[in-house]
Structure formats: C-alpha cells, structure tokens
Scaffold this motif. Structure first.
Motif, PDB file in Angstrom:
ATOM      1  N   ILE A 221       0.832  -1.148   0.020  1.00 40.46           N
ATOM      2  CA  ILE A 221      -0.156   0.086  -0.072  1.00 40.46           C
ATOM      3  C   ILE A 221       0.825   1.448   0.069  1.00 40.46           C
ATOM      4  O   ILE A 221       1.462   1.600   1.053  1.00 40.46           O
ATOM      5  CB  ILE A 221      -0.897   0.076   1.239  1.00 40.46           C
ATOM      6  CG1 ILE A 221      -1.614  -1.231   1.317  1.00 40.46           C
ATOM      7  CG2 ILE A 221      -1.936   1.202   1.272  1.00 40.46           C
ATOM      8  CD1 ILE A 221      -2.445  -1.494   2.787  1.00 40.46           C
ATOM      9  N   ALA A 222       0.993   1.932  -1.178  1.00 43.32           N
ATOM     10  CA  ALA A 222       2.031   3.210  -1.222  1.00 43.32           C
ATOM     11  C   ALA A 222       1.318   4.136  -0.136  1.00 43.32           C
ATOM     12  O   ALA A 222      -0.029   4.365  -0.461  1.00 43.32           O
ATOM     13  CB  ALA A 222       2.012   3.539  -2.728  1.00 43.32           C
ATOM     14  N   LEU A 223       2.144   4.546   0.544  1.00 45.18           N
ATOM     15  CA  LEU A 223       1.768   5.688   1.594  1.00 45.18           C
ATOM     16  C   LEU A 223       2.184   7.200   1.190  1.00 45.18           C
ATOM     17  O   LEU A 223       3.002   7.339   0.533  1.00 45.18           O
ATOM     18  CB  LEU A 223       2.507   5.425   2.919  1.00 45.18           C
ATOM     19  CG  LEU A 223       2.131   3.959   3.328  1.00 45.18           C
ATOM     20  CD1 LEU A 223       2.660   3.950   4.860  1.00 45.18           C
ATOM     21  CD2 LEU A 223       0.653   3.640   3.268  1.00 45.18           C
ATOM     22  N   GLU A 224       1.430   7.955   1.597  1.00 46.20           N
ATOM     23  CA  GLU A 224       1.510   9.345   1.558  1.00 46.20           C
ATOM     24  C   GLU A 224       2.268   9.939   2.853  1.00 46.20           C
ATOM     25  O   GLU A 224       2.242   9.088   3.641  1.00 46.20           O
ATOM     26  CB  GLU A 224       0.077  10.227   1.127  1.00 46.20           C
ATOM     27  CG  GLU A 224      -0.616   9.580  -0.062  1.00 46.20           C
ATOM     28  CD  GLU A 224       0.009  10.219  -1.436  1.00 46.20           C
ATOM     29  OE1 GLU A 224       0.041  11.361  -1.374  1.00 46.20           O
ATOM     30  OE2 GLU A 224      -0.065   9.637  -2.425  1.00 46.20           O
ATOM     31  N   GLY A 225       2.151  11.191   3.107  1.00 42.86           N
ATOM     32  CA  GLY A 225       2.512  12.023   4.336  1.00 42.86           C
ATOM     33  C   GLY A 225       3.954  11.231   4.566  1.00 42.86           C
ATOM     34  O   GLY A 225       4.835  10.841   3.873  1.00 42.86           O
ATOM     35  N   ALA A 226       4.293  11.388   6.092  1.00 43.32           N
ATOM     36  CA  ALA A 226       5.503  11.012   6.568  1.00 43.32           C
ATOM     37  C   ALA A 226       5.329   9.608   7.484  1.00 43.32           C
ATOM     38  O   ALA A 226       6.139   9.227   7.919  1.00 43.32           O
ATOM     39  CB  ALA A 226       5.875  12.072   7.510  1.00 43.32           C
ATOM     40  N   ALA A 227       4.198   8.942   7.299  1.00 42.67           N
ATOM     41  CA  ALA A 227       4.113   7.541   8.101  1.00 42.67           C
ATOM     42  C   ALA A 227       4.972   6.659   7.272  1.00 42.67           C
ATOM     43  O   ALA A 227       4.905   6.597   6.149  1.00 42.67           O
ATOM     44  CB  ALA A 227       2.513   7.380   8.270  1.00 42.67           C
ATOM     45  N   SER A 229       4.737   3.359   8.229  1.00 40.64           N
ATOM     46  CA  SER A 229       3.949   2.274   7.734  1.00 40.64           C
ATOM     47  C   SER A 229       2.644   2.279   8.337  1.00 40.64           C
ATOM     48  O   SER A 229       2.369   3.294   8.947  1.00 40.64           O
ATOM     49  CB  SER A 229       4.810   0.869   8.515  1.00 40.64           C
ATOM     50  OG  SER A 229       4.532   1.030   9.747  1.00 40.64           O
ATOM     51  N   LEU A 230       1.664   0.990   7.992  1.00 42.02           N
ATOM     52  CA  LEU A 230       0.289   1.069   8.663  1.00 42.02           C
ATOM     53  C   LEU A 230       0.294  -0.033   9.874  1.00 42.02           C
ATOM     54  O   LEU A 230       1.067  -0.785   9.841  1.00 42.02           O
ATOM     55  CB  LEU A 230      -0.770   0.921   7.665  1.00 42.02           C
ATOM     56  CG  LEU A 230      -0.784   1.819   6.522  1.00 42.02           C
ATOM     57  CD1 LEU A 230      -1.793   1.028   5.459  1.00 42.02           C
ATOM     58  CD2 LEU A 230      -1.501   2.991   6.957  1.00 42.02           C
TER      59      LEU A 230
ATOM     60  N   ARG B 119      -2.381   7.831  12.638  1.00 44.81           N
ATOM     61  CA  ARG B 119      -1.177   7.222  11.729  1.00 44.81           C
ATOM     62  C   ARG B 119      -1.803   6.872  10.227  1.00 44.81           C
ATOM     63  O   ARG B 119      -0.998   7.026   9.556  1.00 44.81           O
ATOM     64  CB  ARG B 119      -1.007   5.648  12.370  1.00 44.81           C
ATOM     65  CG  ARG B 119       0.422   4.968  12.022  1.00 44.81           C
ATOM     66  CD  ARG B 119       0.497   3.868  12.807  1.00 44.81           C
ATOM     67  NE  ARG B 119       1.515   2.873  12.080  1.00 44.81           N
ATOM     68  CZ  ARG B 119       1.869   1.752  12.554  1.00 44.81           C
ATOM     69  NH1 ARG B 119       1.310   1.316  13.700  1.00 44.81           N
ATOM     70  NH2 ARG B 119       2.842   0.997  12.079  1.00 44.81           N
ATOM     71  N   ASP B 122      -2.344  10.240   8.454  1.00 45.66           N
ATOM     72  CA  ASP B 122      -0.909  10.494   8.134  1.00 45.66           C
ATOM     73  C   ASP B 122      -0.544   9.794   6.753  1.00 45.66           C
ATOM     74  O   ASP B 122      -0.243  10.437   5.611  1.00 45.66           O
ATOM     75  CB  ASP B 122       0.159  10.428   8.928  1.00 45.66           C
ATOM     76  CG  ASP B 122       1.449  10.595   8.731  1.00 45.66           C
ATOM     77  OD1 ASP B 122       1.563  11.667   7.793  1.00 45.66           O
ATOM     78  OD2 ASP B 122       2.337  10.302   9.290  1.00 45.66           O
ATOM     79  N   ALA B 123      -0.788   8.276   6.994  1.00 41.97           N
ATOM     80  CA  ALA B 123      -0.399   7.658   5.762  1.00 41.97           C
ATOM     81  C   ALA B 123      -1.251   7.713   4.500  1.00 41.97           C
ATOM     82  O   ALA B 123      -0.804   7.456   3.449  1.00 41.97           O
ATOM     83  CB  ALA B 123      -0.537   5.816   6.366  1.00 41.97           C
ATOM     84  N   ALA B 124      -2.422   8.235   4.662  1.00 38.30           N
ATOM     85  CA  ALA B 124      -3.391   8.247   3.603  1.00 38.30           C
ATOM     86  C   ALA B 124      -3.153   9.721   2.937  1.00 38.30           C
ATOM     87  O   ALA B 124      -4.145  10.073   2.041  1.00 38.30           O
ATOM     88  CB  ALA B 124      -4.791   7.980   4.066  1.00 38.30           C
ATOM     89  N   GLY B 125      -2.373  10.496   3.387  1.00 34.68           N
ATOM     90  CA  GLY B 125      -2.232  11.832   2.983  1.00 34.68           C
ATOM     91  C   GLY B 125      -3.171  12.865   3.268  1.00 34.68           C
ATOM     92  O   GLY B 125      -3.250  13.907   2.868  1.00 34.68           O
ATOM     93  N   SER B 150       2.955   9.856  14.078  1.00 32.71           N
ATOM     94  CA  SER B 150       2.086  10.473  12.995  1.00 32.71           C
ATOM     95  C   SER B 150       1.453  11.937  13.887  1.00 32.71           C
ATOM     96  O   SER B 150       1.186  12.824  13.135  1.00 32.71           O
ATOM     97  CB  SER B 150       1.065   9.788  12.298  1.00 32.71           C
ATOM     98  OG  SER B 150       1.634   8.829  11.490  1.00 32.71           O
ATOM     99  N   HIS B 153       3.515  14.563  12.276  1.00 36.78           N
ATOM    100  CA  HIS B 153       3.504  14.675  10.863  1.00 36.78           C
ATOM    101  C   HIS B 153       2.412  15.426  10.443  1.00 36.78           C
ATOM    102  O   HIS B 153       2.581  16.268   9.494  1.00 36.78           O
ATOM    103  CB  HIS B 153       3.694  13.467  10.425  1.00 36.78           C
ATOM    104  CG  HIS B 153       4.756  12.550  10.778  1.00 36.78           C
ATOM    105  ND1 HIS B 153       4.725  11.101  10.601  1.00 36.78           N
ATOM    106  CD2 HIS B 153       6.161  12.903  10.966  1.00 36.78           C
ATOM    107  CE1 HIS B 153       6.272  10.678  11.375  1.00 36.78           C
ATOM    108  NE2 HIS B 153       6.752  11.671  11.339  1.00 36.78           N
ATOM    109  N   ARG B 248      -5.748   8.942  -6.748  1.00 33.09           N
ATOM    110  CA  ARG B 248      -4.687   8.446  -7.628  1.00 33.09           C
ATOM    111  C   ARG B 248      -5.175   7.871  -8.892  1.00 33.09           C
ATOM    112  O   ARG B 248      -4.342   8.378  -9.911  1.00 33.09           O
ATOM    113  CB  ARG B 248      -3.918   7.281  -6.685  1.00 33.09           C
ATOM    114  CG  ARG B 248      -3.114   7.704  -5.527  1.00 33.09           C
ATOM    115  CD  ARG B 248      -2.527   6.365  -5.054  1.00 33.09           C
ATOM    116  NE  ARG B 248      -1.573   6.805  -4.146  1.00 33.09           N
ATOM    117  CZ  ARG B 248      -1.090   6.079  -3.074  1.00 33.09           C
ATOM    118  NH1 ARG B 248      -1.542   4.993  -2.728  1.00 33.09           N
ATOM    119  NH2 ARG B 248      -0.181   6.693  -2.361  1.00 33.09           N
TER     120      ARG B 248
END
Lengths: 278, 278
Positions: A221-227, A229-230, B119, B122-125, B150, B153, B248
C-alpha cells in the motif's frame, strides 16, 4: 480461572467477558461450560436477561461473591458477567476447502491487532483466519474482546509452522498474496477475485524472508505523508476491503467484462444514477 | 510528570515515550523541554545515540535513578527514555485552508483508536486530523504511542464543539462526509476527489443525530459475514484509502475522464500491462 495461555490450552477452554460477548457466544452456539455472575451483576437488566437465556439453554450459572470477578477478569473495570467456553478453532482442512479469502497471521504479536483482524476479516466476508508462527494466542482475553464476537463467526485455525501452512493453502489452489510494507505491487493492481490467502506478518519485522519466497504476489500500500507504515490490522483491512470491492464490482457486471474492476465505471455502478443523465 | 489530561493542558506539555517516538519528535522539530533517561538506559546503543543527538540540539538530558522511569512511564515495561514535549496542535484555520482530506473525530473514546486514526490519516495523505466533542485527549500516552510518530507529522486540531467545527469546515468549502455503520451510501460510490472532511463518531453510538443532519453525504461500508460493525479506526482506514485510491486513479488519467474511478479500467491503469495482450 484460565488466565494463562498454557492453562487455556491444557483445558481447551477460554474466558468470554461481558454481556455482548457472552450473548454473541450463545448466538453462535459456542459450547459454554458455565456462566459466572458478579456480586451485583443481576442489578443490570441485560445481565438478568442473559442469565435467563443461559438457564433456558441448560447452562450452569454461578453467582460469585464480592471481589471474585474483579480478580479473575482481565479488564480494569470488569464486566458483570463472564463465561467459560470451549475453544472454537477448526482444522486447517476446513479453511483450505473454503473458497474466497483466507487471512493468515504470521507472528502478529499484539492481541488487540489480532482481534481487530478477526473482526475485519469477518466483516469483509473472509472464509477463515489462520493463526500461525509466533502469533499471539487467539484466545487471549484482549483478542477475544477486540474481535467483538467475530471469533465466534469466522472459522479460525491455529497451526504451528507458517511455511507448512502456506504450502497447504497453495496446494489447495489458493493464491498466496503477502502484505509487504514496501516493494510489492500496488494492491489495487492485484486481481483479488481468485481464491486468495492474504498473509500478514509481524508488526515490526513483517514477513519472514523464507515465507516471502513462497508468495505468488506481494501487495504493498503506497503511503503518502510521513508515516513509515500502517498498523498491521489497518493494512489487513485496506487489503480485505479492496478484495471485497473487486469481488462486488465483478458480481455487478458478470457479462460485460471479466475484469474485476471494470464495473466501477459509472454506467455500470449500482449507484450510476448519481452520475446524472447521460 | 504529566500523566493526567488536566496536568498536560495546564502546562501544554506531554510525554513522549521510547526511542522511536523521541527520535520522531526530534525529526519533526517538536519543541522538547527535556529528555529523561532511565537508570540503565545508556546501555542501549540507540539510547546513547539519541542522547548525543539531543545534547547536540542543546536539549537538557536528565539521568533518572533506578525505579523512577518505571513510576512515571505509562507502559508496564517502560522504555529506557522519554521526553517532555510542547503540544503540537494547531488552530482550525490551518486545517480549514488545507485542500484534500481532513479527518474529524467526534467522541472517539479509545486512545488506541485515536492514535491509529492519526497514523492512518497521515499515511493516506490527510491534511489534518481534528479532534472534537468527547474525543479522548490526543496527548494521551496510548494515543501518542499508537500514532507511531504521526502526531508529529499530520497537523492536529483540538476543538470543543462538533457542530461549530463541521460548520466551519463546510463554510470553508469542504464536503462533509460522515461514516455511518448502516444506512449511508456505498462508500465506493461517493466521489472523494473534492476537498472532504471525513467525520468519524463514537465506537458504540456513532455520530450524534444533530451532526448527521449537517452532513453532505453519509458513507457506509456494507459488511459481509456476521460482524455488526467495524472498529472505528478500521472504518476510517477503509474510507481514507478509498479516497486515496480515487485521487490516484484520477491523477493517472486526467484527460480521459473527469470521473474519479474511470481510470481503474484496465487499459488506463499503470498496471494495465498485467491484463495481458488485448
């Protein structure tokens, strides 16, 4: 009672805490050895109702003295009722023969995460959840609680050796798709419509290399932001529901296309009317 | 130290436990009032490295006597190091002006769930996470830990009144999409490409009726199996990543179609080659 993994497995019983979980266990016809009620438990009308139902099923109900439930319960503020139930896990054969999606947990260590995986897999229509390797005990009280009753709904398998387990699943015709934090294929590009075993790894270290070598596909799962990992239960949820989205899209448009995502085109969607007149 | 919500907010500081989190705080240039090292902390090379770095930043580092860290830390097996940091939350204006996705938590009570939402957002932008109503303190140690950095972040906003908060977001042009366990539109049918505020409610009772009345859209995740609902952080994750998937897909095919899901057609996908020759 049975507050340790070794004690649970010696007796093959586990603790089910709280009104909702005991009710879910009765609904699912879990074999209960007894129901235990705290000193002031019956002051709650829902507990009283539950006890009536348990007695109606021929179950033994025990009243506990003040302070007893507090000592045996796992939670800081214990529930007014708990039950001891017979373990519900099934043999691997049963999961292997099932179509659709199976979720395999390898070295998932946090009990809350495993419980959430159970709940999510159930909600996403998974045919089984398979716990192997260093995965936390599926009967850990925190796991049972986080599963919100799904431990009683989705067939659960407990095996030892991850490589032997995924080999058996592969031999049975399931596509082995592993979740990798980085370096795998975009999870939305993977065809999840074939019978699939989704393999989830450890919170910190992911999947063992030897197991990654056995995979048919690697999903990331390509992530955005600075995290970085999930959470493993979140990653599992995103993957399970992408699989379900594809299956549903395919079912909506069986004659139009064999591609599992083609029916997300607006004119094919069951919500296509929202796109307005064309 | 500052182990209570009232004490934290009186001083506007909070506890950051463990090597990874203190490192993430330094990376994010969080203002730290001090770093505290347990009795045998410096025996860990990563702790020693972290202390060097903290001292290099001009921070004060305190060595604690045996047993002190154990008393102040939130975890049962405390980390060898912790820091006291200045709170990082920002004003609502900043979140309001941000494009993309904002996640609003109304009455999310479990600290682990809130941390996981941070978290995942953050990961999802997501551009911001907004905590309001009866939501647990975002600086609760369990929340900080579950956020896995996060919190440092993604811009976090803490407001009081949920209705006023969503009104401000709506006035700023964000589409208000609430997550409902039942009765909403299929979440995959919703267009998530406009600037959106995703509103998540309480673990047990969901969103207040008065707030549901303010929503532009109601999103539901239809479930299979026997699970009655998803964990709130899991539901939030499925919705955030559907929004990201649509964004995307739209970015991949900007000239072909304005429909956010049209680019998932195989011939438009960046992974379209996997569909084989046509």
């Amino acid at each position: 009672l049975v507050d340790k993994r070794s004690a649970r497995w010696a007796e093959r019983v586990f603790v089910i805490e709280g009104v909702e979980l005991v009710r879910a266990a009765l609904d699912a016809e879990v074999v209960l050895e007894g129901v235990y009620v705290g000193a002031k438990g019956t002051e709650h009308s829902e507990v009283a109702d539950l006890i009536s139902r348990a007695l109606g099923c021929g179950l033994r109900v025990y009243d506990l003295g003040p302070g007893v439930l507090e000592r045996v319960a796992d939670t800081v503020t214990p529930q007014p009722v708990l039950a001891i139930g017979a373990m519900v896990d099934v043999a691997l054969d049963r999961a292997v023969s099932a179509a659709g999606l199976a979720v395999v947990c390898v070295d998932v260590r946090d009990p809350g995460n495993l419980g959430t995986v159970l709940r999510t897999a159930d909600a996403a229509g998974a045919a089984a959840v398979i716990c192997c390797g260093g995965t936390v005990d599926v009967y850990n009280p925190k796991t049972v609680r986080a599963s919100a009753g799904s431990l009683f709904h989705v067939p659960v398998v407990v095996t030892a050796e991850p490589l032997a387990t995924v080999s058996a699943l592969s031999d049975a015709g399931l596509v082995l798709v592993g979740a990798l934090a980085h370096g795998g294929d975009d999870y939305t590009s993977i065809d999840w419509s074939a019978p699939t075993a989704l393999v989830l790894g450890n919170e910190a270290s992911g999947l063992p290399e030897a197991l990654v070598a056995q995979l048919d596909r690697r999903a990331s799962i390509a992530l955005e932001g600075a995290a970085e990992s999930l959470n493993v239960s979140v990653a599992g949820a995103v993957l399970c529901f992408e699989a379900l989205r594809q299956r549903r899209a395919r079912m909506q448009a069986p004659t139009r296309s064999a591609d599992p995502v083609a029916s997300t085109m607006p004119e094919m969607s069951e919500h296509g009317t929202e796109a307005g007149p064309e």
